[in-house]
Scaffold this active site. Structure first.
Site, short mmCIF file in Angstrom:
data_model
loop_
_atom_site.label_atom_id
_atom_site.label_comp_id
_atom_site.label_asym_id
_atom_site.label_seq_id
_atom_site.Cartn_x
_atom_site.Cartn_y
_atom_site.Cartn_z
N GLU A 59 15.82 19.23 34.73
CA GLU A 59 16.77 19.19 33.32
C GLU A 59 17.49 19.64 32.06
O GLU A 59 16.60 20.94 31.86
CB GLU A 59 16.44 18.15 32.49
CG GLU A 59 16.13 16.97 33.35
CD GLU A 59 15.68 15.48 32.91
OE1 GLU A 59 16.18 14.24 33.00
OE2 GLU A 59 15.10 15.90 32.50
N CYS A 117 18.54 23.49 25.73
CA CYS A 117 17.55 23.18 25.51
C CYS A 117 17.34 23.54 27.34
O CYS A 117 17.68 22.43 27.85
CB CYS A 117 16.88 22.18 25.53
SG CYS A 117 14.63 21.51 25.84
N CYS A 123 5.92 21.57 35.58
CA CYS A 123 5.00 22.83 35.39
C CYS A 123 3.32 22.33 35.63
O CYS A 123 2.96 21.30 36.12
CB CYS A 123 5.04 22.51 33.35
SG CYS A 123 3.93 23.38 32.43
N CYS A 142 -0.33 19.28 30.28
CA CYS A 142 -1.30 18.44 29.12
C CYS A 142 -0.71 16.57 29.81
O CYS A 142 0.53 17.03 29.57
CB CYS A 142 0.50 19.30 28.02
SG CYS A 142 0.48 20.83 28.16
N CYS A 171 2.99 14.98 28.02
CA CYS A 171 4.06 14.97 28.36
C CYS A 171 4.43 15.07 30.23
O CYS A 171 3.90 14.89 30.67
CB CYS A 171 4.08 16.36 28.65
SG CYS A 171 5.40 17.58 29.03
N CYS A 188 11.93 12.68 30.87
CA CYS A 188 11.24 14.61 30.18
C CYS A 188 10.65 14.16 28.97
O CYS A 188 11.99 13.99 27.87
CB CYS A 188 12.77 14.86 30.49
SG CYS A 188 11.79 16.96 30.26
N1 SAH Z 1 5.79 25.02 27.92
C1 SAH Z 1 6.05 24.97 26.92
C2 SAH Z 1 7.58 24.53 26.58
C3 SAH Z 1 8.28 23.56 26.60
S1 SAH Z 1 7.30 22.28 26.18
C4 SAH Z 1 5.59 24.16 25.91
O1 SAH Z 1 4.48 23.36 26.37
O2 SAH Z 1 5.66 24.75 24.27
C5 SAH Z 1 8.58 22.08 24.65
C6 SAH Z 1 7.62 20.83 23.66
O3 SAH Z 1 7.82 19.81 23.61
C7 SAH Z 1 5.50 21.29 23.34
O4 SAH Z 1 5.99 21.20 21.97
C8 SAH Z 1 5.55 20.34 24.22
O5 SAH Z 1 4.24 20.08 23.90
C9 SAH Z 1 6.58 19.25 23.29
N2 SAH Z 1 6.21 17.70 24.03
C10 SAH Z 1 5.92 17.35 25.36
N3 SAH Z 1 5.77 15.96 25.87
C11 SAH Z 1 5.87 15.58 24.97
C12 SAH Z 1 6.32 14.23 24.19
N4 SAH Z 1 5.44 13.22 25.37
N5 SAH Z 1 6.39 13.82 22.63
C13 SAH Z 1 7.32 14.86 22.14
N6 SAH Z 1 7.02 15.95 22.44
C14 SAH Z 1 6.08 17.02 24.04
FE1 SF4 Z 2 4.22 22.05 30.53
FE2 SF4 Z 2 4.62 20.21 29.62
FE3 SF4 Z 2 2.32 21.72 28.43
FE4 SF4 Z 2 4.80 22.70 27.89
S1 SF4 Z 2 3.58 20.07 27.14
S2 SF4 Z 2 2.62 23.66 28.66
S3 SF4 Z 2 5.94 21.22 29.71
S4 SF4 Z 2 2.70 20.30 30.38
#
Ligand code: SAH
Ligand code: SF4
Length: 393
Positions: free
Chosen positions: A132, A145, A152, A156, A159, A383
Protein backbone atom coordinates in the site's frame (compact mmCIF):
# COMPACT_ATOMS: atom_id res chain seq x y z
CA UNK A 1 9.10 5.97 41.29
CA UNK A 2 8.95 2.33 40.35
CA UNK A 3 7.97 1.51 36.79
CA UNK A 4 4.69 0.08 38.03
CA UNK A 5 3.10 0.20 34.60
CA UNK A 6 5.52 -2.40 33.37
CA UNK A 7 3.81 -5.05 35.39
CA UNK A 8 0.32 -4.05 34.38
CA UNK A 9 0.37 -5.32 30.88
CA UNK A 10 -2.55 -7.60 30.32
CA UNK A 11 -1.18 -9.14 27.17
CA UNK A 12 1.39 -11.66 26.15
CA UNK A 13 3.17 -12.13 22.92
CA UNK A 14 5.73 -14.48 21.52
CA UNK A 15 7.15 -14.50 18.02
CA UNK A 16 8.68 -17.90 18.53
CA UNK A 17 11.83 -16.49 16.97
CA UNK A 18 15.32 -16.44 18.37
CA UNK A 19 15.66 -12.68 18.56
CA UNK A 20 19.39 -12.79 19.20
CA UNK A 21 19.81 -14.20 15.73
CA UNK A 22 17.62 -11.70 13.88
CA UNK A 23 19.34 -11.12 10.56
CA UNK A 24 19.91 -7.51 9.60
CA UNK A 25 18.85 -8.12 6.04
CA UNK A 26 15.77 -10.27 6.36
CA UNK A 27 15.52 -12.49 3.34
CA UNK A 28 12.17 -13.90 2.37
CA UNK A 29 11.61 -17.42 3.56
CA UNK A 30 8.55 -18.24 1.49
CA UNK A 31 8.47 -20.09 -1.83
CA UNK A 32 10.79 -18.98 -4.58
CA UNK A 33 9.32 -16.09 -6.53
CA UNK A 34 10.03 -14.93 -10.06
CA UNK A 35 12.42 -11.98 -10.02
CA UNK A 36 10.95 -8.50 -10.38
CA UNK A 37 11.43 -7.22 -13.94
CA UNK A 38 14.27 -4.75 -14.31
CA UNK A 39 13.19 -1.12 -14.48
CA UNK A 40 15.23 1.96 -15.30
CA UNK A 41 14.68 3.20 -11.74
CA UNK A 42 16.77 0.22 -10.55
CA UNK A 43 19.75 1.59 -12.45
CA UNK A 44 21.94 4.65 -12.22
CA UNK A 45 22.40 6.64 -15.41
CA UNK A 46 25.59 4.82 -16.45
CA UNK A 47 23.83 1.45 -16.15
CA UNK A 48 20.81 2.77 -18.06
CA UNK A 49 23.13 3.79 -20.90
CA UNK A 50 24.71 0.36 -20.91
CA UNK A 51 21.29 -1.23 -20.99
CA UNK A 52 20.11 0.72 -24.04
CA UNK A 53 23.41 0.15 -25.83
CA UNK A 54 23.01 -3.58 -25.18
CA UNK A 55 19.69 -3.29 -27.03
CA UNK A 56 21.48 -1.80 -30.02
CA UNK A 57 20.32 1.76 -29.30
CA UNK A 58 22.38 4.92 -28.89
CA UNK A 59 23.31 5.72 -25.29
CA UNK A 60 21.33 8.98 -25.24
CA UNK A 61 18.08 7.01 -25.35
CA UNK A 62 18.69 6.39 -21.64
CA UNK A 63 18.25 10.12 -21.06
CA UNK A 64 15.14 10.24 -23.18
CA UNK A 65 13.52 7.33 -21.36
CA UNK A 66 14.51 8.80 -17.98
CA UNK A 67 13.01 12.13 -18.97
CA UNK A 68 9.74 10.42 -19.85
CA UNK A 69 9.58 8.57 -16.55
CA UNK A 70 10.96 11.04 -14.02
CA UNK A 71 10.31 14.30 -15.87
CA UNK A 72 6.98 13.73 -17.61
CA UNK A 73 5.86 11.05 -15.14
CA UNK A 74 4.94 8.64 -17.92
CA UNK A 75 2.79 5.79 -16.63
CA UNK A 76 4.08 2.54 -18.15
CA UNK A 77 0.63 1.02 -17.49
CA UNK A 78 -1.19 3.69 -19.52
CA UNK A 79 -2.80 2.70 -22.81
CA UNK A 80 -0.15 2.89 -25.51
CA UNK A 81 2.55 4.11 -23.12
CA UNK A 82 5.18 3.24 -25.73
CA UNK A 83 3.37 5.47 -28.21
CA UNK A 84 4.05 8.44 -25.93
CA UNK A 85 7.80 8.06 -26.51
CA UNK A 86 7.46 10.39 -29.48
CA UNK A 87 11.10 11.50 -29.51
CA UNK A 88 12.20 7.89 -30.06
CA UNK A 89 11.82 6.19 -33.46
CA UNK A 90 8.57 4.23 -33.60
CA UNK A 91 10.37 0.98 -34.34
CA UNK A 92 12.36 1.20 -31.08
CA UNK A 93 9.67 2.40 -28.67
CA UNK A 94 8.06 -0.91 -27.80
CA UNK A 95 11.36 -2.68 -27.31
CA UNK A 96 12.79 0.04 -25.07
CA UNK A 97 9.61 0.37 -23.04
CA UNK A 98 9.46 -3.37 -22.53
CA UNK A 99 13.11 -3.55 -21.49
CA UNK A 100 13.26 -0.55 -19.16
CA UNK A 101 9.75 0.60 -18.34
CA UNK A 102 7.86 -2.57 -17.44
CA UNK A 103 4.62 -2.29 -15.47
CA UNK A 104 5.70 -3.03 -11.88
CA UNK A 105 2.52 -2.31 -9.96
CA UNK A 106 -1.17 -2.44 -10.79
CA UNK A 107 -3.72 -0.67 -8.58
CA UNK A 108 -6.16 -3.15 -7.05
CA UNK A 109 -8.11 -0.72 -4.90
CA UNK A 110 -8.06 3.02 -4.49
CA UNK A 111 -9.74 4.82 -1.65
CA UNK A 112 -10.12 8.50 -0.99
CA UNK A 113 -10.72 10.27 2.31
CA UNK A 114 -10.53 13.73 3.85
CA UNK A 115 -12.67 15.15 1.02
CA UNK A 116 -10.28 13.86 -1.58
CA UNK A 117 -7.07 15.17 0.00
CA UNK A 118 -5.96 11.64 0.96
CA UNK A 119 -5.69 8.74 -1.46
CA UNK A 120 -4.71 5.25 -0.49
CA UNK A 121 -3.74 2.70 -3.12
CA UNK A 122 -3.38 -1.03 -2.77
CA UNK A 123 -0.94 -2.28 -5.41
CA UNK A 124 -0.48 -5.76 -6.80
CA UNK A 125 3.09 -6.46 -7.86
CA UNK A 126 4.14 -8.74 -10.71
CA UNK A 127 4.16 -11.85 -8.51
CA UNK A 128 0.91 -11.09 -6.73
CA UNK A 129 2.49 -9.51 -3.64
CA UNK A 130 0.41 -6.62 -2.25
CA UNK A 131 1.62 -3.30 -0.87
CA UNK A 132 0.00 0.00 0.00
CA UNK A 133 0.90 3.64 -0.42
CA UNK A 134 -0.92 6.78 0.68
CA UNK A 135 -0.76 10.22 -0.93
CA UNK A 136 -1.69 13.11 1.34
CA UNK A 137 -2.38 16.61 0.10
CA UNK A 138 -2.04 19.74 2.27
CA UNK A 139 -2.40 23.38 1.26
CA UNK A 140 1.38 23.76 1.00
CA UNK A 141 2.68 20.30 0.20
CA UNK A 142 2.02 16.78 -0.98
CA UNK A 143 3.45 13.84 0.95
CA UNK A 144 3.45 10.19 -0.03
CA UNK A 145 3.87 7.35 2.42
CA UNK A 146 5.41 4.34 0.70
CA UNK A 147 6.16 0.70 1.42
CA UNK A 148 9.65 -0.75 1.30
CA UNK A 149 8.76 -4.41 1.73
CA UNK A 150 5.71 -6.61 1.17
CA UNK A 151 4.95 -7.45 4.78
CA UNK A 152 7.57 -7.06 7.50
CA UNK A 153 9.68 -9.48 9.48
CA UNK A 154 10.09 -7.34 12.59
CA UNK A 155 7.01 -8.60 14.41
CA UNK A 156 5.96 -5.50 16.36
CA UNK A 157 2.78 -6.78 18.00
CA UNK A 158 0.74 -3.57 17.67
CA UNK A 159 1.37 -3.25 13.92
CA UNK A 160 -0.93 -4.75 11.30
CA UNK A 161 1.91 -5.30 8.84
CA UNK A 162 4.01 -7.07 11.43
CA UNK A 163 1.34 -9.70 12.02
CA UNK A 164 1.67 -11.27 8.58
CA UNK A 165 5.46 -11.59 8.53
CA UNK A 166 7.69 -10.76 5.59
CA UNK A 167 6.65 -11.71 2.07
CA UNK A 168 9.60 -10.13 0.29
CA UNK A 169 11.74 -7.08 -0.24
CA UNK A 170 10.60 -4.61 -2.86
CA UNK A 171 12.92 -3.77 -5.72
CA UNK A 172 14.15 -0.20 -6.07
CA UNK A 173 11.83 0.22 -9.06
CA UNK A 174 8.83 -0.97 -7.04
CA UNK A 175 9.57 1.55 -4.31
CA UNK A 176 10.18 4.38 -6.76
CA UNK A 177 7.04 3.58 -8.76
CA UNK A 178 4.89 4.24 -5.67
CA UNK A 179 6.50 7.68 -5.43
CA UNK A 180 6.16 8.45 -9.13
CA UNK A 181 2.52 7.32 -9.02
CA UNK A 182 1.84 9.86 -6.26
CA UNK A 183 3.61 12.55 -8.29
CA UNK A 184 1.32 11.69 -11.23
CA UNK A 185 -1.76 11.88 -9.03
CA UNK A 186 -0.72 15.28 -7.69
CA UNK A 187 0.19 16.54 -11.17
CA UNK A 188 -3.25 15.58 -12.42
CA UNK A 189 -4.83 17.65 -9.65
CA UNK A 190 -6.05 14.48 -7.94
CA UNK A 191 -5.48 15.70 -4.38
CA UNK A 192 -8.11 18.22 -3.37
CA UNK A 193 -6.77 21.58 -2.23
CA UNK A 194 -3.13 20.58 -2.63
CA UNK A 195 -0.33 21.74 -4.93
CA UNK A 196 0.16 19.77 -8.12
CA UNK A 197 3.68 18.81 -7.16
CA UNK A 198 4.84 16.03 -4.87
CA UNK A 199 7.28 17.38 -2.30
CA UNK A 200 7.78 14.78 0.44
CA UNK A 201 8.27 11.06 0.82
CA UNK A 202 8.01 9.14 4.08
CA UNK A 203 9.03 5.49 4.38
CA UNK A 204 6.29 4.67 6.84
CA UNK A 205 4.23 2.24 4.84
CA UNK A 206 4.68 -1.50 4.99
CA UNK A 207 8.04 -2.92 5.86
CA UNK A 208 11.26 -2.00 7.61
CA UNK A 209 13.20 0.13 5.10
CA UNK A 210 16.61 -0.56 6.64
CA UNK A 211 16.03 -4.32 6.35
CA UNK A 212 15.95 -3.76 2.58
CA UNK A 213 19.01 -1.58 2.77
CA UNK A 214 20.61 -1.52 -0.70
CA UNK A 215 17.30 -1.10 -2.53
CA UNK A 216 16.15 1.55 -0.10
CA UNK A 217 19.32 3.58 -0.53
CA UNK A 218 19.09 3.32 -4.32
CA UNK A 219 15.43 4.36 -4.17
CA UNK A 220 16.30 7.42 -2.07
CA UNK A 221 18.94 8.31 -4.64
CA UNK A 222 16.45 8.05 -7.49
CA UNK A 223 13.93 10.15 -5.58
CA UNK A 224 16.44 12.89 -4.83
CA UNK A 225 18.73 12.94 -7.88
CA UNK A 226 17.98 15.81 -10.26
CA UNK A 227 15.90 15.14 -13.35
CA UNK A 228 16.24 13.25 -15.62
CA UNK A 229 18.27 10.81 -13.49
CA UNK A 230 15.69 11.02 -10.73
CA UNK A 231 12.72 12.89 -9.37
CA UNK A 232 14.66 15.80 -7.88
CA UNK A 233 13.09 15.99 -4.41
CA UNK A 234 15.06 17.56 -1.59
CA UNK A 235 16.89 15.07 0.63
CA UNK A 236 15.57 16.66 3.76
CA UNK A 237 12.04 16.08 2.51
CA UNK A 238 12.59 12.34 2.54
CA UNK A 239 12.03 10.58 5.89
CA UNK A 240 13.23 7.05 6.55
CA UNK A 241 11.51 5.47 9.53
CA UNK A 242 13.26 2.57 11.23
CA UNK A 243 12.59 0.22 14.06
CA UNK A 244 16.22 0.77 15.10
CA UNK A 245 18.58 -1.49 13.14
CA UNK A 246 21.73 0.05 14.57
CA UNK A 247 24.36 -1.15 12.06
CA UNK A 248 22.13 0.01 9.20
CA UNK A 249 21.65 3.44 10.79
CA UNK A 250 25.44 3.71 10.99
CA UNK A 251 25.80 2.67 7.35
CA UNK A 252 23.23 5.28 6.41
CA UNK A 253 25.35 7.98 8.03
CA UNK A 254 28.17 7.05 5.63
CA UNK A 255 25.89 7.40 2.57
CA UNK A 256 25.81 11.15 3.28
CA UNK A 257 22.29 11.42 1.97
CA UNK A 258 21.03 13.72 4.72
CA UNK A 259 17.54 12.30 4.74
CA UNK A 260 15.44 12.77 7.86
CA UNK A 261 15.69 9.80 10.19
CA UNK A 262 12.71 8.68 12.24
CA UNK A 263 13.27 6.13 14.99
CA UNK A 264 10.28 4.11 16.20
CA UNK A 265 11.02 4.04 19.91
CA UNK A 266 7.60 3.46 21.52
CA UNK A 267 9.12 2.89 24.97
CA UNK A 268 11.97 4.56 26.87
CA UNK A 269 12.85 1.43 28.86
CA UNK A 270 14.21 -1.88 27.57
CA UNK A 271 11.77 -3.98 29.54
CA UNK A 272 8.76 -2.65 27.68
CA UNK A 273 10.55 -2.01 24.37
CA UNK A 274 11.70 -5.64 24.25
CA UNK A 275 8.03 -6.53 23.93
CA UNK A 276 6.70 -3.71 21.77
CA UNK A 277 9.64 -3.71 19.36
CA UNK A 278 11.17 -7.21 19.38
CA UNK A 279 14.36 -6.13 17.65
CA UNK A 280 15.14 -4.31 20.91
CA UNK A 281 16.33 -7.61 22.31
CA UNK A 282 19.20 -7.24 19.85
CA UNK A 283 19.82 -3.46 19.97
CA UNK A 284 18.81 -1.76 23.18
CA UNK A 285 17.28 1.68 23.69
CA UNK A 286 20.66 3.19 24.59
CA UNK A 287 22.36 1.77 21.49
CA UNK A 288 19.57 2.88 19.19
CA UNK A 289 19.63 6.39 20.62
CA UNK A 290 23.44 6.53 20.40
CA UNK A 291 23.21 5.72 16.70
CA UNK A 292 20.45 8.31 16.32
CA UNK A 293 22.59 11.02 17.96
CA UNK A 294 25.50 10.13 15.71
CA UNK A 295 23.15 10.44 12.75
CA UNK A 296 21.95 13.82 14.01
CA UNK A 297 25.42 15.22 14.61
CA UNK A 298 26.85 13.98 11.32
CA UNK A 299 23.91 15.19 9.21
CA UNK A 300 22.86 18.19 11.29
CA UNK A 301 19.33 16.88 11.01
CA UNK A 302 16.96 16.57 13.92
CA UNK A 303 15.90 12.96 14.49
CA UNK A 304 12.23 12.24 14.85
CA UNK A 305 11.38 9.89 17.72
CA UNK A 306 8.16 8.02 16.99
CA UNK A 307 6.04 6.95 19.91
CA UNK A 308 2.68 5.21 19.44
CA UNK A 309 0.51 6.04 22.43
CA UNK A 310 -0.96 2.77 23.72
CA UNK A 311 -3.45 3.00 26.55
CA UNK A 312 -2.07 1.73 29.87
CA UNK A 313 0.91 0.18 28.10
CA UNK A 314 3.45 2.95 27.39
CA UNK A 315 1.57 6.15 28.25
CA UNK A 316 2.34 6.55 32.00
CA UNK A 317 3.62 9.91 33.26
CA UNK A 318 6.82 8.29 34.54
CA UNK A 319 7.57 7.04 31.05
CA UNK A 320 7.09 10.55 29.68
CA UNK A 321 9.57 11.80 32.27
CA UNK A 322 12.07 9.05 31.48
CA UNK A 323 11.74 9.76 27.75
CA UNK A 324 12.20 13.45 28.47
CA UNK A 325 15.45 12.74 30.32
CA UNK A 326 16.75 10.60 27.44
CA UNK A 327 15.98 13.23 24.83
CA UNK A 328 16.50 16.61 26.46
CA UNK A 329 19.40 18.58 24.99
CA UNK A 330 19.48 16.30 21.96
CA UNK A 331 18.80 17.10 18.32
CA UNK A 332 15.45 15.35 18.48
CA UNK A 333 11.76 15.86 18.54
CA UNK A 334 8.99 13.50 19.48
CA UNK A 335 6.09 12.54 17.28
CA UNK A 336 3.33 10.92 19.29
CA UNK A 337 1.13 8.67 17.19
CA UNK A 338 -2.34 7.88 18.50
CA UNK A 339 -2.42 4.09 18.26
CA UNK A 340 -4.53 2.86 15.42
CA UNK A 341 -5.91 -0.38 16.88
CA UNK A 342 -5.43 -3.37 14.59
CA UNK A 343 -8.40 -5.66 14.08
CA UNK A 344 -8.76 -8.12 16.94
CA UNK A 345 -6.14 -6.44 19.09
CA UNK A 346 -6.83 -5.62 22.72
CA UNK A 347 -4.88 -2.41 22.58
CA UNK A 348 -6.37 0.97 22.29
CA UNK A 349 -5.18 4.51 21.82
CA UNK A 350 -4.46 6.49 24.95
CA UNK A 351 -7.27 8.78 26.12
CA UNK A 352 -6.75 12.40 25.07
CA UNK A 353 -6.12 13.72 28.63
CA UNK A 354 -3.40 11.09 29.10
CA UNK A 355 -1.90 12.06 25.76
CA UNK A 356 -1.99 15.74 26.72
CA UNK A 357 -0.21 15.05 30.00
CA UNK A 358 2.45 13.04 28.16
CA UNK A 359 3.01 15.96 25.78
CA UNK A 360 3.12 18.43 28.67
CA UNK A 361 5.81 16.47 30.50
CA UNK A 362 7.96 16.07 27.40
CA UNK A 363 7.73 19.77 26.62
CA UNK A 364 8.50 20.62 30.24
CA UNK A 365 11.69 18.61 29.79
CA UNK A 366 12.52 20.82 26.80
CA UNK A 367 11.70 18.22 24.14
CA UNK A 368 9.81 19.53 21.11
CA UNK A 369 6.74 17.32 20.79
CA UNK A 370 3.94 17.03 18.25
CA UNK A 371 0.97 14.72 17.98
CA UNK A 372 0.64 13.29 14.56
CA UNK A 373 -2.11 14.07 12.22
CA UNK A 374 -4.03 10.89 11.59
CA UNK A 375 -4.90 11.25 7.96
CA UNK A 376 -7.25 8.88 6.28
CA UNK A 377 -8.25 7.08 9.40
CA UNK A 378 -11.54 5.95 7.88
CA UNK A 379 -9.84 4.24 4.94
CA UNK A 380 -7.04 2.75 6.91
CA UNK A 381 -8.46 -0.75 7.32
CA UNK A 382 -5.75 -3.31 7.68
CA UNK A 383 -2.64 -1.19 7.64
CA UNK A 384 -2.13 0.30 11.05
CA UNK A 385 0.60 2.78 10.55
CA UNK A 386 -0.50 4.29 7.28
CA UNK A 387 -3.18 6.40 8.89
CA UNK A 388 -0.49 8.06 10.94
CA UNK A 389 2.04 8.61 8.25
CA UNK A 390 2.36 12.34 8.17
CA UNK A 391 5.21 13.74 10.18
CA UNK A 392 3.75 16.46 12.35
CA UNK A 393 5.02 19.89 11.50
N1 SAH B 1 9.08 -0.29 9.86
C1 SAH B 1 9.32 1.08 10.04
C2 SAH B 1 8.48 1.97 9.14
C3 SAH B 1 7.04 1.58 8.91
S1 SAH B 1 6.00 1.74 10.28
C4 SAH B 1 9.12 1.47 11.49
O1 SAH B 1 8.60 0.68 12.24
O2 SAH B 1 9.55 2.56 11.86
C5 SAH B 1 5.74 3.50 10.44
C6 SAH B 1 5.35 3.93 11.83
O3 SAH B 1 4.02 3.50 12.19
C7 SAH B 1 6.27 3.36 12.90
O4 SAH B 1 6.60 4.36 13.83
C8 SAH B 1 5.40 2.29 13.51
O5 SAH B 1 5.83 1.92 14.78
C9 SAH B 1 4.04 2.95 13.48
N2 SAH B 1 2.92 2.03 13.68
C10 SAH B 1 2.84 0.73 13.34
N3 SAH B 1 1.64 0.22 13.67
C11 SAH B 1 0.93 1.23 14.22
C12 SAH B 1 -0.39 1.33 14.77
N4 SAH B 1 -1.21 0.29 14.80
N5 SAH B 1 -0.78 2.53 15.25
C13 SAH B 1 0.05 3.59 15.22
N6 SAH B 1 1.29 3.55 14.71
C14 SAH B 1 1.75 2.38 14.22
FE1 SF4 C 1 7.61 -3.72 10.74
FE2 SF4 C 1 5.35 -2.71 11.66
FE3 SF4 C 1 7.42 -3.03 13.31
FE4 SF4 C 1 7.52 -1.13 11.40
S1 SF4 C 1 6.11 -1.22 13.14
S2 SF4 C 1 9.12 -2.61 11.95
S3 SF4 C 1 6.35 -2.15 9.76
S4 SF4 C 1 6.30 -4.67 12.28
Amino acid sequence: MQPAGAGNRAWTWDTGQDMTALPLITEPTTRRRPPTPRHLADLDMAARREAVVALGEPAFRANQLSQHYFGRLLDPAADDAAGALTDIPAASRGRLAEALLPVLATPVRQQAADDGATHKTLWRLHDGALVESVAMGYPDRVTVCVSSQAGCGMGCPFCATGQGGLTRNLSTGEIVEQVVAAARLAAAGGLTGAPHRLSRVVFMGMGEPLANYARLVAAVRRITEPSPTGLGLSQRHVTVSTVGLVPAIRRLIEEEMNVTLAVSLHAPDDELRDELVPVNTRWKVAEVLDAAWDYASRTGRRVSIEYAMIRDVNDQPWRADLLGRLLSDRLAHVNLIPLNPTPGSRWDASPKPVEREFVRRLRAAGVPTTVRDTRGREIDGACGQLAAAEVGE
